[in-house]
Design a protein around this motif. Structure first.
Motif, mmCIF file in Angstrom:
data_model
loop_
_atom_site.group_PDB
_atom_site.id
_atom_site.type_symbol
_atom_site.label_atom_id
_atom_site.label_comp_id
_atom_site.label_asym_id
_atom_site.label_seq_id
_atom_site.Cartn_x
_atom_site.Cartn_y
_atom_site.Cartn_z
ATOM 1 N N TYR A 66 0.849 -1.168 0.026
ATOM 2 C CA TYR A 66 0.278 -0.251 0.209
ATOM 3 C C TYR A 66 0.493 1.348 0.234
ATOM 4 O O TYR A 66 0.784 2.299 -0.801
ATOM 5 C CB TYR A 66 -0.918 -0.167 0.995
ATOM 6 C CG TYR A 66 -2.080 -0.716 1.249
ATOM 7 C CD1 TYR A 66 -2.286 -0.836 -0.086
ATOM 8 C CD2 TYR A 66 -2.334 -2.113 2.355
ATOM 9 C CE1 TYR A 66 -3.953 -1.640 -0.388
ATOM 10 C CE2 TYR A 66 -4.003 -2.500 2.006
ATOM 11 C CZ TYR A 66 -4.563 -2.262 0.510
ATOM 12 O OH TYR A 66 -5.121 -3.353 0.860
ATOM 13 N N LEU A 67 1.949 0.919 0.741
ATOM 14 C CA LEU A 67 2.745 2.115 0.771
ATOM 15 C C LEU A 67 4.002 2.720 -0.039
ATOM 16 O O LEU A 67 3.628 3.891 -0.352
ATOM 17 C CB LEU A 67 3.572 2.226 2.226
ATOM 18 C CG LEU A 67 3.916 2.423 3.345
ATOM 19 C CD1 LEU A 67 4.086 1.610 4.796
ATOM 20 C CD2 LEU A 67 2.856 2.927 3.561
ATOM 21 N N LEU A 68 3.815 1.443 -1.696
ATOM 22 C CA LEU A 68 4.770 1.764 -2.623
ATOM 23 C C LEU A 68 3.621 2.155 -3.531
ATOM 24 O O LEU A 68 4.495 2.176 -4.703
ATOM 25 C CB LEU A 68 5.324 -0.151 -2.499
ATOM 26 C CG LEU A 68 6.775 0.044 -1.813
ATOM 27 C CD1 LEU A 68 6.760 -1.212 -1.896
ATOM 28 C CD2 LEU A 68 7.283 1.310 -1.597
ATOM 29 N N ILE A 69 2.417 2.024 -3.312
ATOM 30 C CA ILE A 69 1.443 3.380 -4.403
ATOM 31 C C ILE A 69 1.687 4.196 -4.944
ATOM 32 O O ILE A 69 2.171 4.594 -6.267
ATOM 33 C CB ILE A 69 0.016 2.387 -4.209
ATOM 34 C CG1 ILE A 69 -0.425 1.464 -3.991
ATOM 35 C CG2 ILE A 69 -0.911 3.050 -5.011
ATOM 36 C CD1 ILE A 69 -2.237 0.746 -3.441
ATOM 37 N N ALA A 70 1.968 4.648 -3.995
ATOM 38 C CA ALA A 70 2.103 5.960 -4.352
ATOM 39 C C ALA A 70 3.768 6.410 -4.704
ATOM 40 O O ALA A 70 4.052 7.611 -5.625
ATOM 41 C CB ALA A 70 2.735 7.312 -2.796
ATOM 42 N N TYR A 71 4.629 5.272 -4.405
ATOM 43 C CA TYR A 71 6.033 5.082 -5.058
ATOM 44 C C TYR A 71 6.228 4.884 -6.220
ATOM 45 O O TYR A 71 6.362 6.131 -7.566
ATOM 46 C CB TYR A 71 6.980 4.589 -3.980
ATOM 47 C CG TYR A 71 8.442 4.571 -4.547
ATOM 48 C CD1 TYR A 71 9.146 5.285 -4.804
ATOM 49 C CD2 TYR A 71 8.318 3.200 -5.796
ATOM 50 C CE1 TYR A 71 10.699 5.364 -5.391
ATOM 51 C CE2 TYR A 71 9.831 3.459 -6.247
ATOM 52 C CZ TYR A 71 10.570 4.691 -5.789
ATOM 53 O OH TYR A 71 12.002 4.434 -6.519
ATOM 54 N N ASN A 72 4.999 4.127 -6.797
ATOM 55 C CA ASN A 72 5.555 3.679 -8.025
ATOM 56 C C ASN A 72 4.760 4.331 -9.223
ATOM 57 O O ASN A 72 5.580 4.831 -10.388
ATOM 58 C CB ASN A 72 4.593 2.703 -7.748
ATOM 59 C CG ASN A 72 5.660 0.776 -7.675
ATOM 60 O OD1 ASN A 72 6.655 0.997 -7.929
ATOM 61 N ND2 ASN A 72 4.810 0.348 -6.548
ATOM 62 N N TYR A 73 3.516 5.394 -8.712
ATOM 63 C CA TYR A 73 3.075 5.914 -9.548
ATOM 64 C C TYR A 73 3.498 7.971 -9.702
ATOM 65 O O TYR A 73 2.589 8.453 -10.085
ATOM 66 C CB TYR A 73 1.783 5.909 -9.752
ATOM 67 C CG TYR A 73 1.368 4.370 -9.720
ATOM 68 C CD1 TYR A 73 0.633 4.690 -11.140
ATOM 69 C CD2 TYR A 73 0.445 3.401 -8.724
ATOM 70 C CE1 TYR A 73 0.538 2.914 -11.786
ATOM 71 C CE2 TYR A 73 -0.133 2.175 -9.463
ATOM 72 C CZ TYR A 73 0.347 2.216 -10.741
ATOM 73 O OH TYR A 73 -0.210 0.994 -11.048
ATOM 74 N N SER A 74 4.513 7.816 -8.922
ATOM 75 C CA SER A 74 5.254 8.942 -8.913
ATOM 76 C C SER A 74 6.211 8.594 -9.214
ATOM 77 O O SER A 74 7.063 9.107 -10.381
ATOM 78 C CB SER A 74 4.671 9.272 -7.473
ATOM 79 O OG SER A 74 5.971 9.168 -6.843
ATOM 80 N N MET A 75 7.492 8.718 -8.342
ATOM 81 C CA MET A 75 8.971 8.415 -8.764
ATOM 82 C C MET A 75 8.870 7.314 -10.488
ATOM 83 O O MET A 75 9.632 7.431 -11.308
ATOM 84 C CB MET A 75 9.298 7.875 -7.352
ATOM 85 C CG MET A 75 11.144 7.958 -8.245
ATOM 86 S SD MET A 75 11.654 9.089 -7.820
ATOM 87 C CE MET A 75 13.623 8.544 -7.909
ATOM 88 N N GLY A 76 8.150 6.165 -9.995
ATOM 89 C CA GLY A 76 8.250 5.124 -11.364
ATOM 90 C C GLY A 76 7.696 5.933 -12.202
ATOM 91 O O GLY A 76 7.961 5.088 -13.488
ATOM 92 N N LEU A 77 6.980 7.737 -13.145
ATOM 93 C CA LEU A 77 6.547 7.743 -13.543
ATOM 94 C C LEU A 77 7.431 9.170 -13.868
ATOM 95 O O LEU A 77 6.985 9.756 -14.600
ATOM 96 C CB LEU A 77 4.742 7.969 -13.979
ATOM 97 C CG LEU A 77 4.417 6.802 -13.550
ATOM 98 C CD1 LEU A 77 2.452 7.391 -14.241
ATOM 99 C CD2 LEU A 77 4.121 6.356 -15.300
ATOM 100 N N LEU A 78 8.115 8.580 -13.418
ATOM 101 C CA LEU A 78 9.618 10.236 -13.273
ATOM 102 C C LEU A 78 9.327 10.672 -14.098
ATOM 103 O O LEU A 78 9.523 12.091 -14.879
ATOM 104 C CB LEU A 78 10.857 10.532 -12.130
ATOM 105 C CG LEU A 78 11.420 11.429 -12.111
ATOM 106 C CD1 LEU A 78 10.178 12.555 -11.536
ATOM 107 C CD2 LEU A 78 13.276 10.880 -11.737
ATOM 108 N N ALA A 79 10.699 9.939 -15.442
ATOM 109 C CA ALA A 79 10.843 10.334 -16.434
ATOM 110 C C ALA A 79 9.069 10.964 -17.358
ATOM 111 O O ALA A 79 9.698 11.620 -18.706
ATOM 112 C CB ALA A 79 11.344 9.326 -17.134
ATOM 113 N N LEU A 80 8.409 10.207 -17.551
ATOM 114 C CA LEU A 80 7.059 10.802 -18.112
ATOM 115 C C LEU A 80 7.087 12.330 -18.050
ATOM 116 O O LEU A 80 6.688 13.146 -18.848
ATOM 117 C CB LEU A 80 6.105 9.855 -17.950
ATOM 118 C CG LEU A 80 4.574 10.345 -18.236
ATOM 119 C CD1 LEU A 80 4.722 10.549 -19.997
ATOM 120 C CD2 LEU A 80 3.556 9.654 -17.639
#
Length: 564
Positions: A66-80
């Motif tokens: 649950y905590l990693l959801i915010a990371y995956n869809y922010s930092m995980g899309l950083l290049a975009l």
């Protein structure tokens, strides 16, 4: 010899300023700055999820996910996101060369950049898409997209290669059709490029770039590579050009990718072994600011410094310096273009980062795996970003000792020169009598009276908005705060705000005056184009003048009144 040294550096300075003010380098730097909140936001969730591991506490897998959801869809899309912010910043520069009635639409450029990057970086799968290269590993490709698309738009808009509708058509509808051809050209270009790379190499462009540059990534983690990066930042700053603004854009993709890789290694129970992470530059190389000057202000406050000048600098600089705002030291001492400090200013960050590599590579300490704000005190930042690695406490203690040992001989030599000059001046005053001192005191009294009169009869009769720009928003924040405090105390119609150069530049159109800090002097020509566009007054400052303004609200107000 010293004069010859200064002349040689002075000859190099225009070249460095030209590099720092390059439109494309600025767009990359400013595009990354705009995306920093994403990095800092996502790091909060990572720390909540994994920092407790240092004390043997592990969240249940469900909570961690649950905590990693915010990371995956922010930092995980950083290049975009960076593709869009880079494109937007370059578009702002391109618009300065176009008529006000025929400008590139920044919103359309951002949309085109993000569509193009998704086409370029997303890998189709049977059940969806692989988004691996939408994050940190796709940053270099994101910069390419962000730099190419504004140029496609520029060619189309400048040459009127657009769909024109009759003047009776509402502006918002007309703008939509005007954007259609440049958007189509941009997306089509990267669609064809994606197909070309897939056929030619069997992979996509971001993956191809990572493979080609992997030797460079490894080289940047070597003792030589780390030393070059650390010394280059200090050298540019010593010449009067803000060092990180030149060096950081070139190594940011490596640092971010390494930081993410370190976290993945840590999650698997392995050592976070990549030395060059985001906070390696912020806390290790720039331990208290470029040149690793954290200890310098404190040394000036100690018995080591006898001169009044350096003790005054120490008092003014030790609090900002603790939070890595070291301009008071750089301009107040001064260190910039001061040959006495050339060796320690370049040597100290090199020693710090090489020692850090020794701790990571040889002693097995975890490297940085979280990205913290650069203003966090470096000793604390190193400990937190390494997830409280036990050896990080030892490292911080050693660095404090080594930095003192490096700087002390040079500080004492410079202080001795200043102290002898002060003694000579005092003897001269005694010899000539107290008349000069009395005149000086009277003049100072008159200046204070005049300043008070000016404050009571301020020239600011209508609302005045002031924007202060510096490299990171540190010293500019101090100056803006001083102006706002005085305006509140004196009930003056003045409001000041501060930004890092490249951050929220759209604010300029609502300002009456823009003050540029001396560390960003290389950007004055670029800034002048923006202020002229919005008919806003822009003023530059010298090093000592700027530091004096941050320390004296009344002087700062007088400066604003004189330049408004």
């Amino acid at each position: 010899m010293i004069a010859s040294f200064e002349k040689k550096l002075e000859k190099l300075r225009p070249m460095f300023q030209k590099i720092a003010s390059n439109t494309y380098l600025s767009a990359v730097r400013d595009g990354f700055i705009a995306a920093m909140p994403i990095i800092l936001f996502s790091s909060v969730f990572l720390m909540i999820a994994y920092v407790p591991n240092a004390w043997g506490f592990y969240w249940p897998t469900k909570i961690t996910n649950y905590l990693l959801i915010a990371y995956n869809y922010s930092m995980g899309l950083l290049a975009l996101f960076v593709a869009g912010t880079t494109a937007k910043n370059l578009t702002d520069s391109k618009n300065l060369d176009l008529p006000k009635t025929n400008q590139i639409n920044p919103v359309s450029v951002i949309i085109a950049a993000e569509i193009s990057f998704i086409i370029l970086a997303a890998i189709p799968l049977k059940t969806g898409s692989d988004l691996t290269y939408m994050g940190t590993q796709g940053l270099i490709a994101a910069y390419i997209v962000g730099l190419v698309i504004p140029n496609i738009y520029y060619v189309c808009i400048k040459n009127n290669v657009t769909i024109k509708l009759p003047p009776q058509v509402p502006q918002n509808i007309s703008q939509t059709f005007k954007d259609l051809i440049p958007l189509a050209c941009s997306v089509t270009f990267f669609w064809i490029l994606t197909i070309f790379f897939k056929v030619l190499t069997g992979t996509n462009l971001p993956h191809f770039i990572i493979n080609v540059l992997s030797p460079l990534f490894k080289a940047s983690d070597s003792y030589i590579g780390l030393s070059i990066i650390a010394a280059a930042m200090a050298f540019f700053w010593f010449c009067g050009v803000q060092g990180p603004s030149i060096v950081q854009p070139a190594v940011v993709p490596v640092m971010i990718a390494n930081t993410a890789a370190n976290l993945q290694l840590y999650q698997k129970g392995l050592q976070a072994s990549h030395v060059l992470g985001m906070n390696t530059m912020d806390y290790v190389m720039n331990f208290g600011g470029t040149g690793s000057t954290l200890v310098l202000a404190y040394l000036m406050l100690s018995h080591i410094a006898r001169s009044k000048q350096l003790k005054a600098v120490g008092k003014a600089a030790f609090i900002p310096g603790t939070f890595s705002v070291n301009e008071p030291v750089l301009f107040g001492t001064p260190i910039i273009m001061n040959p006495i400090f050339f060796i320690p200013f370049l040597l100290t960050p090199v020693v710090n980062v090489c020692l850090f590599k020794f701790f990571v590579t040889t002693l097995g300490m975890n490297s940085v795996m979280y990205t913290m704000p650069w203003t966090l005190p470096a000793p604390i930042g190193i400990i937190i970003s390494t997830s409280f690695a036990p050896l990080s406490f030892v490292y911080v203690g050693l660095v404090l000792i080594l930095d003192c040992l490096i700087y002390i001989p040079f500080l004492k030599a410079y202080d001795n020169t200043l102290y002898l000059e002060e003694i000579a001046n005092e003897k001269k005053l005694v010899k000539e009598g107290n008349e000069s001192q009395i005149i000086s005191e009277n003049n100072a009294s008159l200046e204070e009276t005049s300043s008070a009169v000016n404050l009571n009869n301020s020239k600011l009769k209508k609302q005045t908005n002031v924007l202060v720009l510096c490299a990171g928003g540190g010293t500019s924040g101090i100056l803006a705060k001083a102006l706002n405090k005085l305006a509140k105390d004196k009930n003056l119609p003045l409001a000041a705000t501060a930004r890092a150069y490249g951050q929220d530049m759209d604010l300029i159109k609502d300002m009456n005056l823009v003050i540029l800090a001396p560390q960003m002097d290389s950007m004055k020509d670029n800034l002048k184009k923006i202020t002229d566009k919005y008919d806003v007054k822009m003023v530059t400052t010298t090093g000592k003048q700027y530091i004096d303004l941050t320390q004296n609200g009344e002087m700062a107000l007088k400066f604003v009144e004189e330049n408004i």
